[in-house]
Design an enzyme around this catalytic site. Structure first.
Site, mmCIF file in Angstrom:
data_model
loop_
_atom_site.group_PDB
_atom_site.id
_atom_site.type_symbol
_atom_site.label_atom_id
_atom_site.label_comp_id
_atom_site.label_asym_id
_atom_site.label_seq_id
_atom_site.Cartn_x
_atom_site.Cartn_y
_atom_site.Cartn_z
ATOM 1 N N ASN A 9 75.897 9.950 50.601
ATOM 2 C CA ASN A 9 76.556 11.434 50.173
ATOM 3 C C ASN A 9 77.405 11.253 49.371
ATOM 4 O O ASN A 9 78.795 10.984 49.968
ATOM 5 C CB ASN A 9 76.515 11.885 50.830
ATOM 6 C CG ASN A 9 77.293 12.986 50.900
ATOM 7 O OD1 ASN A 9 77.281 13.574 49.939
ATOM 8 N ND2 ASN A 9 77.819 14.182 51.494
ATOM 9 N N LYS A 11 79.505 13.227 47.116
ATOM 10 C CA LYS A 11 79.217 14.411 47.132
ATOM 11 C C LYS A 11 79.623 14.566 45.836
ATOM 12 O O LYS A 11 78.990 14.613 44.917
ATOM 13 C CB LYS A 11 81.570 14.479 48.176
ATOM 14 C CG LYS A 11 80.709 13.583 49.617
ATOM 15 C CD LYS A 11 82.143 13.703 50.767
ATOM 16 C CE LYS A 11 81.456 13.590 52.018
ATOM 17 N NZ LYS A 11 82.383 13.546 52.402
ATOM 18 N N HIS A 95 76.192 20.417 55.909
ATOM 19 C CA HIS A 95 77.421 19.143 55.615
ATOM 20 C C HIS A 95 78.630 20.548 55.989
ATOM 21 O O HIS A 95 79.154 21.285 55.793
ATOM 22 C CB HIS A 95 77.611 18.962 54.180
ATOM 23 C CG HIS A 95 78.611 17.950 54.717
ATOM 24 N ND1 HIS A 95 79.996 17.941 54.215
ATOM 25 C CD2 HIS A 95 78.508 15.980 54.605
ATOM 26 C CE1 HIS A 95 80.231 16.631 54.581
ATOM 27 N NE2 HIS A 95 79.872 15.436 54.795
ATOM 28 N N GLU A 97 81.832 20.135 54.779
ATOM 29 C CA GLU A 97 82.299 20.871 53.674
ATOM 30 C C GLU A 97 81.291 21.946 53.100
ATOM 31 O O GLU A 97 82.398 22.570 52.705
ATOM 32 C CB GLU A 97 82.289 19.539 52.553
ATOM 33 C CG GLU A 97 83.118 18.572 53.357
ATOM 34 C CD GLU A 97 82.937 17.290 52.498
ATOM 35 O OE1 GLU A 97 82.259 16.696 52.196
ATOM 36 O OE2 GLU A 97 83.720 15.983 53.655
ATOM 37 N N GLU A 167 78.387 13.920 62.354
ATOM 38 C CA GLU A 167 79.511 13.922 61.814
ATOM 39 C C GLU A 167 80.566 14.451 62.578
ATOM 40 O O GLU A 167 80.896 15.856 61.972
ATOM 41 C CB GLU A 167 79.416 14.267 60.475
ATOM 42 C CG GLU A 167 78.293 14.106 59.388
ATOM 43 C CD GLU A 167 79.025 13.919 58.511
ATOM 44 O OE1 GLU A 167 78.325 12.188 57.924
ATOM 45 O OE2 GLU A 167 78.767 14.126 57.710
ATOM 46 N N GLY A 173 86.239 11.290 56.206
ATOM 47 C CA GLY A 173 87.469 10.825 55.432
ATOM 48 C C GLY A 173 88.476 10.382 55.408
ATOM 49 O O GLY A 173 89.102 10.645 54.814
ATOM 50 N N SER A 213 83.475 8.008 58.577
ATOM 51 C CA SER A 213 83.973 6.318 58.155
ATOM 52 C C SER A 213 83.682 5.071 58.405
ATOM 53 O O SER A 213 83.746 4.319 58.808
ATOM 54 C CB SER A 213 85.536 6.438 58.552
ATOM 55 O OG SER A 213 86.302 8.047 58.411
HETATM 56 O O1 LIG Z 1 78.440 12.743 54.658
HETATM 57 C C1 LIG Z 1 79.598 12.155 54.631
HETATM 58 C C2 LIG Z 1 80.533 11.514 55.149
HETATM 59 O O2 LIG Z 1 80.977 13.172 55.444
HETATM 60 C C3 LIG Z 1 81.102 10.717 55.823
HETATM 61 O O3 LIG Z 1 82.134 10.574 54.535
HETATM 62 P P1 LIG Z 1 82.859 9.888 54.840
HETATM 63 O O4 LIG Z 1 81.991 8.684 55.040
HETATM 64 O O5 LIG Z 1 83.663 9.032 53.488
HETATM 65 O O6 LIG Z 1 84.047 9.631 56.338
#
Ligand SMILES: O=C[C@H](O)COP(=O)(O)O
Length: 251
Positions: A9, A11, A95, A97, A167, A173, A213
């Protein structure tokens, strides 16, 4: 047997040129999709570059969001109908976010899931609790409610073919991965919820990802868990080498 699915993803990262370069770097090194599905979900502005570069390869492609209407006076939204016409396979919805910054509700997510199916695409439905909810030990109740609301009115066949991404918000993150046991515990709860809402076959078919993560160093341990069928990966999906290490975790 469920086919593992490792999804990047991106983002709000990458532009069309970087997208093309990324796909060129990975496309001949991806696993057989019958063994592991490799997916990239990119920002809407990169999707044309993504589909052109990925054509004829083992890379599955998808969007990070869409609207629940196919067309109309909805300034700034992305049509699921056009995503299908562009050759997308998956759309991420719900998600954290999007829920936090764009105020998406469970009802919106349910409508989006229906619109995605109506257009022949597959949703990846995200769920997960905040740190506060986990500290109050209310994470199961929270996630089960999110799942029930997101799936409301979907058929067993639809649910069998979709992907749920668990998640925990506190692990996104932050470099703080949920332990593989914590991740497994919730993915198992989600599968049991599907069994209660639908039936055993649907629960056995549905694929459940862990996200938060995930990186090349922890993917193997997570994927060894019986109820974890994949990863939804942010930061570690942005560089070709790291992405290739994730999707080729079985090597
Ligand atoms: O969609 C992915 C997640 O929000 C995980 O993000 P991350 O791997 O940067 O922690």
């Amino acid at each position: 047997m469920r086919t593992p699915i490792i999804a990047g993803n991106w983002k709000l990262h990458m532009n069309p040129e970087e997208t093309t370069e990324f796909v060129e770097a990975v496309k001949d090194k991806l696993p057989d999709p019958a063994k592991v599905e490799s997916l990239i979900c990119a920002p809407a502005v990169d999707l044309d570059a993504l589909r052109r570069a990925a054509k004829g390869s083992n890379l599955r492609i998808g969007a990070e969001n869409c609207y629940f209407e196919d067309e109309g006076a909805f300034t700034g939204e992305t049509s699921p109908k056009v995503l299908k016409e562009m050759g997308m396979d998956y759309v991420i919805i719900g998600h954290s976010e999007r829920r936090i910054y764009f105020h998406e509700t469970d009802e919106d997510i349910n409508k989006k899931a229906k619109a995605i199916f109506a257009n022949g695409l597959k949703p990846i439905i995200c769920c997960g609790e905040s740190l506060e909810t986990r500290e109050a030990n209310k994470q199961e109740e929270w996630v089960v409610n999110q799942i029930e609301a997101a799936l409301d009115g979907l058929t067993a066949d639809q649910v069998s073919s979709l992907v749920i991404a668990y998640e925990p918000i506190w692990a996104i993150g932050t470099g703080k991965t949920a332990s593989s046991d914590q991740a497994e515990e919730m993915c198992k709860t989600i599968r049991e919820t599907i069994k209660d809402l639908y039936n055993e076959e649907t629960a056995e078919n549905i694929r459940i990802q862990y996200g938060g993560s995930v990186n090349p160093a922890n993917i193997k341990e997570l994927m060894a868990k019986p109820d974890i069928d994949g990863g939804l990966v942010g930061g570690a999906s942005l560089k070709p080498d790291s992405y290739l290490a994730l999707v080729n975790y079985q090597d």
